[in-house]
Design an enzyme around this catalytic site. Structure first.
Site, mmCIF file in Angstrom:
data_model
loop_
_atom_site.group_PDB
_atom_site.id
_atom_site.type_symbol
_atom_site.label_atom_id
_atom_site.label_comp_id
_atom_site.label_asym_id
_atom_site.label_seq_id
_atom_site.Cartn_x
_atom_site.Cartn_y
_atom_site.Cartn_z
ATOM 1 N N HIS A 18 0.835 -1.199 0.000
ATOM 2 C CA HIS A 18 0.000 0.000 0.000
ATOM 3 C C HIS A 18 0.871 1.251 0.000
ATOM 4 O O HIS A 18 2.105 1.176 -0.004
ATOM 5 C CB HIS A 18 -1.029 -0.034 1.132
ATOM 6 C CG HIS A 18 -0.463 -0.053 2.525
ATOM 7 N ND1 HIS A 18 0.388 0.912 3.003
ATOM 8 C CD2 HIS A 18 -0.654 -0.923 3.551
ATOM 9 C CE1 HIS A 18 0.698 0.653 4.262
ATOM 10 N NE2 HIS A 18 0.082 -0.480 4.612
ATOM 11 N N HIS A 21 3.870 1.524 2.408
ATOM 12 C CA HIS A 21 5.044 0.741 2.013
ATOM 13 C C HIS A 21 5.755 1.438 0.855
ATOM 14 O O HIS A 21 6.981 1.529 0.825
ATOM 15 C CB HIS A 21 4.648 -0.661 1.543
ATOM 16 C CG HIS A 21 3.839 -1.452 2.513
ATOM 17 N ND1 HIS A 21 2.723 -2.144 2.147
ATOM 18 C CD2 HIS A 21 3.979 -1.655 3.846
ATOM 19 C CE1 HIS A 21 2.218 -2.762 3.207
ATOM 20 N NE2 HIS A 21 2.958 -2.474 4.248
ATOM 21 N N CYS A 126 0.063 -8.038 21.078
ATOM 22 C CA CYS A 126 -0.744 -7.608 19.924
ATOM 23 C C CYS A 126 -0.218 -8.343 18.699
ATOM 24 O O CYS A 126 0.941 -8.175 18.327
ATOM 25 C CB CYS A 126 -0.665 -6.100 19.707
ATOM 26 S SG CYS A 126 -1.422 -5.605 18.131
ATOM 27 N N CYS A 129 0.952 -6.059 15.743
ATOM 28 C CA CYS A 129 2.296 -5.489 15.959
ATOM 29 C C CYS A 129 3.345 -6.575 16.080
ATOM 30 O O CYS A 129 4.526 -6.308 15.979
ATOM 31 C CB CYS A 129 2.394 -4.693 17.255
ATOM 32 S SG CYS A 129 1.401 -3.234 17.386
ATOM 33 N N CYS A 144 -4.614 -2.157 21.883
ATOM 34 C CA CYS A 144 -3.267 -1.855 21.384
ATOM 35 C C CYS A 144 -3.203 -0.377 20.972
ATOM 36 O O CYS A 144 -4.089 0.098 20.260
ATOM 37 C CB CYS A 144 -2.965 -2.744 20.176
ATOM 38 S SG CYS A 144 -1.651 -2.097 19.130
ATOM 39 N N HIS A 147 -2.867 -0.298 16.888
ATOM 40 C CA HIS A 147 -3.946 -0.848 16.062
ATOM 41 C C HIS A 147 -5.338 -0.653 16.652
ATOM 42 O O HIS A 147 -6.326 -0.971 16.006
ATOM 43 C CB HIS A 147 -3.692 -2.336 15.786
ATOM 44 C CG HIS A 147 -2.468 -2.561 14.952
ATOM 45 N ND1 HIS A 147 -1.217 -2.756 15.492
ATOM 46 C CD2 HIS A 147 -2.305 -2.565 13.612
ATOM 47 C CE1 HIS A 147 -0.344 -2.909 14.524
ATOM 48 N NE2 HIS A 147 -0.961 -2.789 13.371
ATOM 49 N N LYS A 295 -3.281 6.279 10.458
ATOM 50 C CA LYS A 295 -2.250 5.522 9.755
ATOM 51 C C LYS A 295 -2.936 4.537 8.809
ATOM 52 O O LYS A 295 -3.918 3.909 9.182
ATOM 53 C CB LYS A 295 -1.396 4.745 10.757
ATOM 54 C CG LYS A 295 -0.322 3.930 10.067
ATOM 55 C CD LYS A 295 0.504 3.139 11.061
ATOM 56 C CE LYS A 295 1.644 2.418 10.386
ATOM 57 N NZ LYS A 295 1.564 0.982 10.457
ATOM 58 N N LYS A 298 -4.191 -2.217 6.932
ATOM 59 C CA LYS A 298 -5.266 -3.130 6.554
ATOM 60 C C LYS A 298 -6.334 -3.144 7.649
ATOM 61 O O LYS A 298 -7.529 -3.101 7.368
ATOM 62 C CB LYS A 298 -4.672 -4.521 6.380
ATOM 63 C CG LYS A 298 -5.586 -5.475 5.663
ATOM 64 C CD LYS A 298 -4.902 -6.808 5.483
ATOM 65 C CE LYS A 298 -5.879 -7.830 4.958
ATOM 66 N NZ LYS A 298 -5.348 -9.181 5.043
HETATM 67 N N1 MSP Z 1 7.595 -6.438 9.100
HETATM 68 C C1 MSP Z 1 7.752 -5.324 9.956
HETATM 69 C C2 MSP Z 1 9.099 -4.668 9.753
HETATM 70 C C3 MSP Z 1 10.282 -5.551 9.960
HETATM 71 S S1 MSP Z 1 11.764 -4.769 9.559
HETATM 72 C C4 MSP Z 1 12.942 -5.745 10.166
HETATM 73 C C5 MSP Z 1 6.657 -4.285 9.660
HETATM 74 N N2 MSP Z 1 6.080 -4.373 8.463
HETATM 75 S S2 MSP Z 1 4.897 -3.425 7.944
HETATM 76 O O1 MSP Z 1 4.594 -3.903 6.632
HETATM 77 O O2 MSP Z 1 3.833 -3.390 8.880
HETATM 78 O O3 MSP Z 1 5.411 -1.969 7.882
HETATM 79 C C6 MSP Z 1 6.749 -1.634 7.716
HETATM 80 C C7 MSP Z 1 6.968 -0.182 7.401
HETATM 81 O O4 MSP Z 1 6.122 0.267 6.357
HETATM 82 C C8 MSP Z 1 6.717 0.843 8.480
HETATM 83 O O5 MSP Z 1 7.687 0.906 9.457
HETATM 84 C C9 MSP Z 1 6.803 2.082 7.623
HETATM 85 O O6 MSP Z 1 8.136 2.303 7.238
HETATM 86 C C10 MSP Z 1 6.008 1.652 6.413
HETATM 87 N N3 MSP Z 1 4.628 2.030 6.589
HETATM 88 C C11 MSP Z 1 3.571 1.229 6.794
HETATM 89 N N4 MSP Z 1 2.449 2.004 6.864
HETATM 90 C C12 MSP Z 1 2.780 3.288 6.719
HETATM 91 C C13 MSP Z 1 2.079 4.481 6.603
HETATM 92 N N5 MSP Z 1 0.787 4.564 6.693
HETATM 93 N N6 MSP Z 1 2.819 5.590 6.362
HETATM 94 C C14 MSP Z 1 4.167 5.561 6.184
HETATM 95 N N7 MSP Z 1 4.832 4.449 6.288
HETATM 96 C C15 MSP Z 1 4.194 3.317 6.643
HETATM 97 O O7 MSP Z 1 6.401 -3.460 10.498
#
Ligand code: MSP
Length: 502
Positions: A18, A21, A126, A129, A144, A147, A295, A298
């Site tokens: 999304h 990411h 959680c 998380c 949490c 979330h 934020k 999903k």
């Molecule tokens: N899998 C773990 C990270 C492990 S790293 C050793 C994780 N994954 S995640 O898919 O939930 O999200 C990872 C990262 O995606 C967040 O830390 C951030 O960098 C980015 N983002 C996820 N949602 C975001 C937003 N809404 N806005 C900006 N960045 C975001 O956590």
């Protein structure tokens, strides 16, 4: 010139890629491209986080095995990054054998150092998380804090990493390495977590089988964060006797979101200290892109698919928006109207219009052949200022500052044309002088915009008749005033950024 290693978090495969990411991954890509222009030997790593309870539950819900589930979603990330022009050198999946080997090696080293011990865990967890919480960390209604959903109660015999032993060592290390975490206010958050006291954390599970077995006790699998963090080492050969990870390690920057500061800036350096591995050189912590103040996630149901936006504003329109619109470190507000407004203002009206009007005037007044720039052009100072500002911005992992400086040159060049109105003048030396300056500015603009909008920058480079690939250019030579030789055919082409009706 040197080597530069930069990473994104590895993304959970329980959801399709999304906007959040994409945001972090585009920042990493732009930084990568900037460092390649500097001549650095860059390694840009991204990947997917595939173990743990959350993935097991998602696979169960989809009625597949976790491995099949991961094999289905991980390629969606790879495809999304290809579509967004992400130039990563490697894509790591935590289900790969090279990663298993690295995790086992790191665990064993921490265990041998006496920092992993058996104990009983009882408390709140959680799953979204994949993190433990104490009661006072939860919201008033016991939810949490990230979330806003109920947590589970867990009780089991686990191995624990003795994080509590590392408080002083971590504080000393950060004191000796000021500026390791950027921006500074995010460093303060990390230090606050360490000063607030460190709890040992569980590094294993017996109630779950979807993970990497501990090397000394195969009844347990590694806790997903211990597993996930190690990806940064697995990708550079740690745990493989045939490779030397120190060729790439320590990493220059871990790009992370503010939600995972604790894991990256507290757990991870302590794990590395325990294992006798050098600590990262830097962390660059980004804020969240919020949709309606929340934020994107999903679980919140407000997910924006980046590929849908690309259909409207193009790959570069989307990349530019996420890089320029939000100050890295702070939260940003995503809105469709904001996206279109920025596209029209900065890309259609400024950059696109500059290319179009320069090519049109050269066609009409210079027989389509670009005149050479003047050495003492009034734009030379604006170009030097843009280069200096872009350098400072990218150096500080602040894409919005770097682009603001770059756009300064685009605005100055448009203003230079408007002040001289070459379209009204008769062909001759004066028009040639103004257009030579504008072409040289555009050449420098192509180099400076390459990290953010690589496809567009390459088109500008070609339309100017420059030879050699744009990404083979090297700073500072490629951005010193006077590089446009003159005498090339200038191609008008289609509008780079057609205006979007708002
Ligand atoms: N899998 C773990 C990270 C492990 S790293 C050793 C994780 N994954 S995640 O898919 O939930 O999200 C990872 C990262 O995606 C967040 O830390 C951030 O960098 C980015 N983002 C996820 N949602 C975001 C937003 N809404 N806005 C900006 N960045 C975001 O956590």
């Amino acid at each position: 010139m040197g080597s530069f290693y930069v990473t994104t978090p590895i993304y959970y495969v329980n959801a399709e890629p999304h906007l959040g990411h994409a945001y972090t991954t585009i920042v990493g890509d732009a930084l990568t491209r900037w460092h390649r222009l500097l001549g650095d030997d860059v390694t840009y790593l991204t990947g997917t986080d595939e173990h743990g309870l959350k993935i097991r539950q998602a696979a169960d819900a989809a009625g597949t095995t976790p491995q099949e589930f991961c094999d289905r979603i991980a390629p969606a990330f790879q495809r999304a990054w290809e579509r967004l022009d992400i130039a990563n050198d490697d894509f790591i999946r935590t289900t790969e054998p090279r990663h298993h080997a690295a995790v086992r090696e790191l665990l064993q080293r921490c265990y041998d150092a006496g920092d992993i011990e058996l104990d009983t865990y009882s408390g709140k967890y959680c799953v979204a998380c994949e993190e433990y919480y104490t009661d006072d960390e939860l919201l008033d209604d016991g939810l949490c804090p990230i979330h806003k959903r109920p947590v589970d109660h867990f009780e089991e015999e686990n191995y624990f990493f003795r994080l509590s032993r590392f408080q002083d060592r971590l504080l000393d290390w950060y004191a000796a390495h000021p500026g390791a975490i950027v921006p500074e206010f995010r460093a303060n958050e990390a230090l606050g977590l360490i000063r607030g006291g460190l709890r040992d954390f569980s590094v294993s599970r017996t109630s779950l089988d979807w993970g990497i077995p501990l090397p000394w006790d195969s009844d347990h699998v590694a806790y997903v964060w211990f597993d996930a963090l190690t990806n940064y080492l697995s990708a550079v050969g740690f745990g493989d006797p045939a490779q030397d990870h120190t060729q790439r390690w320590p990493v220059d920057y871990h790009l992370i979101g503010k939600d995972i500061i604790r894991h990256h800036c507290v757990y991870w350096p302590a794990m590395l200290m325990s294992a006798g591995v050098e600590l990262p050189k830097g962390w660059a912590v980004g804020g969240w892109l919020l949709v309606d103040g929340e934020k994107m996630a999903k679980s919140t149901g407000n997910v924006v698919n980046p590929l849908d936006l690309v259909d409207t504003v193009g790959v570069d329109g989307f990349r530019y928006y996420v890089l320029a619109d939000t100050t890295y470190g702070s939260d940003g507000d995503f809105s469709y109207d904001g996206l279109v407004a920025r596209y029209n203002a900065d890309l259609a009206n400024n950059l696109g219009n500059l290319m179009a009007r320069v090519a049109t005037v050269v066609a009409k007044k210079c027989d389509g052949v670009g005149p050479a720039p003047r050495a003492d052009s009034p734009l030379a100072d604006a170009a030097a200022a843009a280069v200096a500002g872009a350098t400072t911005g990218w150096d500080a992992v602040s894409p919005s500052r770097a682009l603001e400086a770059t756009w300064g040159l685009i605005r100055a060049t448009n203003a230079h044309l408007e002040a001289n109105e070459p379209w009204k003048a008769d062909p001759g030396a004066e028009v040639d002088a103004v257009m030579g300056d504008a072409l040289e500015a555009l050449r420098i603009i192509a180099v400076l915009t390459h990290p953010a909008v690589p496809g567009t920058a390459a088109q500008i480079w070609e339309r100017l008749g420059m030879t050699g690939a744009l990404d083979d250019q090297r700073i500072p030579d490629a951005v010193s005033w006077g590089g446009y030789p003159g005498g090339t055919d200038i191609v008008k082409g289609d509008p780079l950024f057609p205006r979007i009706a708002s």
